[in-house]
Motif scaffolding. Structure first.
Motif, PDB file in Angstrom:
ATOM      1  N   LEU A  95       4.641  -9.845  -1.644  1.00 41.71           N
ATOM      2  CA  LEU A  95       3.465  -9.151  -1.124  1.00 41.71           C
ATOM      3  C   LEU A  95       2.196  -9.959  -1.344  1.00 41.71           C
ATOM      4  N   ILE A  96       1.349 -10.021  -0.305  1.00 40.28           N
ATOM      5  CA  ILE A  96       0.011 -10.612  -0.404  1.00 40.28           C
ATOM      6  C   ILE A  96      -1.002  -9.519  -0.072  1.00 40.28           C
ATOM      7  N   ARG A  97      -1.928  -9.276  -0.999  1.00 42.13           N
ATOM      8  CA  ARG A  97      -3.006  -8.307  -0.760  1.00 42.13           C
ATOM      9  C   ARG A  97      -4.246  -9.064  -0.298  1.00 42.13           C
ATOM     10  N   VAL A  98      -4.743  -8.701   0.884  1.00 39.47           N
ATOM     11  CA  VAL A  98      -5.831  -9.425   1.534  1.00 39.47           C
ATOM     12  C   VAL A  98      -7.014  -8.484   1.752  1.00 39.47           C
ATOM     13  N   ASN A  99      -8.212  -8.982   1.462  1.00 40.55           N
ATOM     14  CA  ASN A  99      -9.430  -8.210   1.675  1.00 40.55           C
ATOM     15  C   ASN A  99     -10.374  -9.000   2.567  1.00 40.55           C
ATOM     16  N   ALA A 100     -11.026  -8.306   3.511  1.00 41.15           N
ATOM     17  CA  ALA A 100     -12.000  -8.946   4.379  1.00 41.15           C
ATOM     18  C   ALA A 100     -12.977  -7.901   4.879  1.00 41.15           C
ATOM     19  N   SER A 101     -14.124  -8.345   5.363  1.00 38.00           N
ATOM     20  CA  SER A 101     -15.030  -7.412   6.015  1.00 38.00           C
ATOM     21  C   SER A 101     -14.370  -6.890   7.283  1.00 38.00           C
ATOM     22  N   VAL A 102     -14.821  -5.748   7.754  1.00 36.75           N
ATOM     23  CA  VAL A 102     -14.217  -5.157   8.947  1.00 36.75           C
ATOM     24  C   VAL A 102     -14.348  -6.085  10.156  1.00 36.75           C
ATOM     25  N   PRO A 103     -15.531  -6.636  10.449  1.00 38.50           N
ATOM     26  CA  PRO A 103     -15.625  -7.534  11.614  1.00 38.50           C
ATOM     27  C   PRO A 103     -14.768  -8.797  11.481  1.00 38.50           C
ATOM     28  N   PRO A 121       8.873 -14.688   7.468  1.00 41.86           N
ATOM     29  CA  PRO A 121       9.462 -13.350   7.574  1.00 41.86           C
ATOM     30  C   PRO A 121       9.677 -12.642   6.243  1.00 41.86           C
ATOM     31  N   GLU A 122       9.649 -13.375   5.120  1.00 39.97           N
ATOM     32  CA  GLU A 122       9.879 -12.756   3.815  1.00 39.97           C
ATOM     33  C   GLU A 122       8.581 -12.321   3.136  1.00 39.97           C
ATOM     34  N   VAL A 123       7.448 -12.579   3.787  1.00 39.78           N
ATOM     35  CA  VAL A 123       6.153 -12.222   3.213  1.00 39.78           C
ATOM     36  C   VAL A 123       5.686 -10.883   3.777  1.00 39.78           C
ATOM     37  N   ARG A 124       5.180 -10.010   2.889  1.00 36.40           N
ATOM     38  CA  ARG A 124       4.605  -8.731   3.298  1.00 36.40           C
ATOM     39  C   ARG A 124       3.094  -8.766   3.061  1.00 36.40           C
ATOM     40  N   LEU A 125       2.346  -8.049   3.902  1.00 34.52           N
ATOM     41  CA  LEU A 125       0.891  -8.062   3.831  1.00 34.52           C
ATOM     42  C   LEU A 125       0.346  -6.659   3.590  1.00 34.52           C
ATOM     43  N   ASP A 126      -0.645  -6.581   2.701  1.00 34.66           N
ATOM     44  CA  ASP A 126      -1.378  -5.351   2.448  1.00 34.66           C
ATOM     45  C   ASP A 126      -2.845  -5.668   2.754  1.00 34.66           C
ATOM     46  N   LEU A 127      -3.368  -5.144   3.871  1.00 30.48           N
ATOM     47  CA  LEU A 127      -4.693  -5.498   4.369  1.00 30.48           C
ATOM     48  C   LEU A 127      -5.704  -4.401   4.056  1.00 30.48           C
ATOM     49  N   THR A 128      -6.842  -4.803   3.490  1.00 25.62           N
ATOM     50  CA  THR A 128      -7.951  -3.884   3.278  1.00 25.62           C
ATOM     51  C   THR A 128      -9.192  -4.481   3.922  1.00 25.62           C
ATOM     52  N   ALA A 138      -9.899  -6.346 -10.284  1.00 21.37           N
ATOM     53  CA  ALA A 138      -9.815  -4.890 -10.381  1.00 21.37           C
ATOM     54  C   ALA A 138      -9.016  -4.296  -9.229  1.00 21.37           C
ATOM     55  N   ALA A 139      -9.137  -4.882  -8.041  1.00 23.86           N
ATOM     56  CA  ALA A 139      -8.439  -4.360  -6.866  1.00 23.86           C
ATOM     57  C   ALA A 139      -7.075  -5.008  -6.659  1.00 23.86           C
ATOM     58  N   ALA A 140      -6.647  -5.865  -7.604  1.00 26.38           N
ATOM     59  CA  ALA A 140      -5.355  -6.560  -7.500  1.00 26.38           C
ATOM     60  C   ALA A 140      -5.217  -7.263  -6.154  1.00 26.38           C
ATOM     61  N   THR A 141      -6.296  -7.956  -5.747  1.00 24.85           N
ATOM     62  CA  THR A 141      -6.340  -8.643  -4.465  1.00 24.85           C
ATOM     63  C   THR A 141      -6.000 -10.113  -4.650  1.00 24.85           C
ATOM     64  N   GLY A 275      -5.611 -17.805  -9.402  1.00 26.52           N
ATOM     65  CA  GLY A 275      -4.348 -18.515  -9.589  1.00 26.52           C
ATOM     66  C   GLY A 275      -4.433 -19.920 -10.095  1.00 26.52           C
ATOM     67  N   ARG A 276      -5.433 -20.687  -9.662  1.00 30.86           N
ATOM     68  CA  ARG A 276      -5.550 -22.099 -10.031  1.00 30.86           C
ATOM     69  C   ARG A 276      -4.245 -22.844  -9.761  1.00 30.86           C
ATOM     70  N   ASP A 277      -3.707 -23.557 -10.781  1.00 30.45           N
ATOM     71  CA  ASP A 277      -2.522 -24.368 -10.522  1.00 30.45           C
ATOM     72  C   ASP A 277      -1.260 -23.523 -10.475  1.00 30.45           C
ATOM     73  N   ARG A 278      -1.373 -22.197 -10.714  1.00 28.08           N
ATOM     74  CA  ARG A 278      -0.208 -21.319 -10.665  1.00 28.08           C
ATOM     75  C   ARG A 278      -0.270 -20.384  -9.460  1.00 28.08           C
ATOM     76  N   THR A 279      -0.963 -20.792  -8.422  1.00 27.84           N
ATOM     77  CA  THR A 279      -1.048 -19.965  -7.227  1.00 27.84           C
ATOM     78  C   THR A 279       0.346 -19.738  -6.656  1.00 27.84           C
ATOM     79  N   PRO A 280       0.746 -18.467  -6.433  1.00 27.93           N
ATOM     80  CA  PRO A 280       2.081 -18.206  -5.882  1.00 27.93           C
ATOM     81  C   PRO A 280       2.284 -18.882  -4.534  1.00 27.93           C
ATOM     82  N   ALA A 281       3.537 -19.225  -4.244  1.00 29.29           N
ATOM     83  CA  ALA A 281       3.853 -19.926  -2.997  1.00 29.29           C
ATOM     84  C   ALA A 281       3.430 -19.113  -1.779  1.00 29.29           C
ATOM     85  N   ARG A 282       3.561 -17.779  -1.846  1.00 24.93           N
ATOM     86  CA  ARG A 282       3.212 -16.952  -0.692  1.00 24.93           C
ATOM     87  C   ARG A 282       1.705 -17.024  -0.408  1.00 24.93           C
ATOM     88  N   VAL A 283       0.879 -17.051  -1.477  1.00 21.58           N
ATOM     89  CA  VAL A 283      -0.568 -17.137  -1.300  1.00 21.58           C
ATOM     90  C   VAL A 283      -0.956 -18.515  -0.792  1.00 21.58           C
TER      91      VAL A 283
END
Length: 300
Positions: A95-103, A121-128, A138-141, A275-283
């Motif tokens: 899972l990747i949690r993504v945040n962006a402005s509405v526009p 195909p193995e990656v899931r997205l949670d969009l806010t 705090a938002a686990a983004t 994440g720095r040098d430990r950024t997950p492969a999906r991110v």
């Protein structure tokens, strides 16, 4: 769990399987006496007898049987976790949690998602999508797209480009109220604004050869840029919006830009992440996919 305790469990399970210290010792590379001493230390730490010794064969006590069952389960879970994380490092998944402005989410990010989900195909997205700035921790983004100056923080950032702002209005609004020709003309116009905490009722504009923060007024404010855009399309006032946000409306004649010579403000766009040098492969895969495509979109 420490490495020492995991090793104790592994040796104990080999002793239980072989029924002897010598057989277990050969498998794990220890002498029979060292294997026996390790079991003695384990029993001493736990305060219970795990193995009954005899001259013919070792036998597990009731406590030993319980310990064997739990040790097998714990070590199995550890092996499964190692395999899952190692596999994720090679092939992006999860899972990747993504945040962006509405526009930005609506006009820049969403059009790129079909190609991304097809490629991974193995990656899931949670969009806010919200025009409020969220705290990634705090938002686990995992990734947030931000327009404007970045505050000093421990977050990592990838620069995507610049955004130019435009003041726009519907042609029928301008027909009814006139087209502002100078910054001072904004005094008599409805200027659509925002109601979130970080917003201010000022527009940075160039007047008299210098940049000024012009205070503006209007009867309608909204919580995000997409709503403000629709208000402008309905002929309810002037709106100051990102160029990528209104590019299609300007080309189609649904909106017209005004005071272009006074618009001097540009804001940088970044993708920020942890994440720095430990950024997950999906991110990492998400950033590598989105960065060049978003840069192209922002360039227009």
């Amino acid at each position: 769990m420490s490495d020492a305790r995991a090793w104790e469990m592994k040796v104990f399970l080999r002793v239980a399987a072989h029924g002897s210290f010598s057989g277990a010792g050969r498998e794990v590379g220890m002498t029979p006496s060292s294997t026996a001493k390790l079991i003695d230390r384990l029993e001493g730490r736990l305060g219970v007898r795990l193995i009954e010794r005899s001259t013919r064969r070792l036998r597990l006590t009731a406590e030993g049987e319980h310990y064997r069952e739990r040790a097998e389960a714990l070590l199995g879970e550890m092996d499964a976790l190692d395999a899952e994380l190692a596999g994720g490092a090679r092939s992006p998944s999860g899972l990747i949690r993504v945040n962006a402005s509405v526009p930005f989410g609506r006009h820049c990010l969403l059009p790129l998602l079909p190609a991304f989900v097809a490629a991974y195909p193995e990656v899931r997205l949670d969009l806010t999508f919200t025009d409020e700035v969220v705290d990634l921790y705090a938002a686990a983004t995992d990734v947030a797209f931000r327009i404007g100056r970045l505050p000093d923080s421990a977050l990592l950032a990838v620069r995507l480009g610049e955004v130019r702002r435009r003041i726009v209005a519907a042609p029928d609004y301008l027909a009814r109220n006139g087209t502002p020709r100078t910054v001072a003309d904004l005094e008599r116009h409805e200027c659509l604004g925002f109601n979130f905490r970080r917003s201010a009722a000022v527009w940075p504009l160039r007047a008299g050869g210098r940049l000024v923060d012009r205070e503006v007024h209007g009867r309608i404010v909204a919580s995000n840029g997409e709503t403000v855009r629709h208000l402008a399309l309905l002929g309810l006032g002037l709106a100051r919006l990102a160029e990528f946000h209104v590019r299609a409306d300007l080309a189609a004649g649904r909106l017209a830009s005004v005071l272009d010579e006074a618009m001097a403000d540009r804001e940088e766009v970044h993708a920020v992440y942890t994440g720095r040098d430990r950024t997950p492969a999906r991110v990492r895969a998400f950033l590598d996919f989105m960065t060049p495509r978003l840069r192209h979109r922002l360039e227009g």
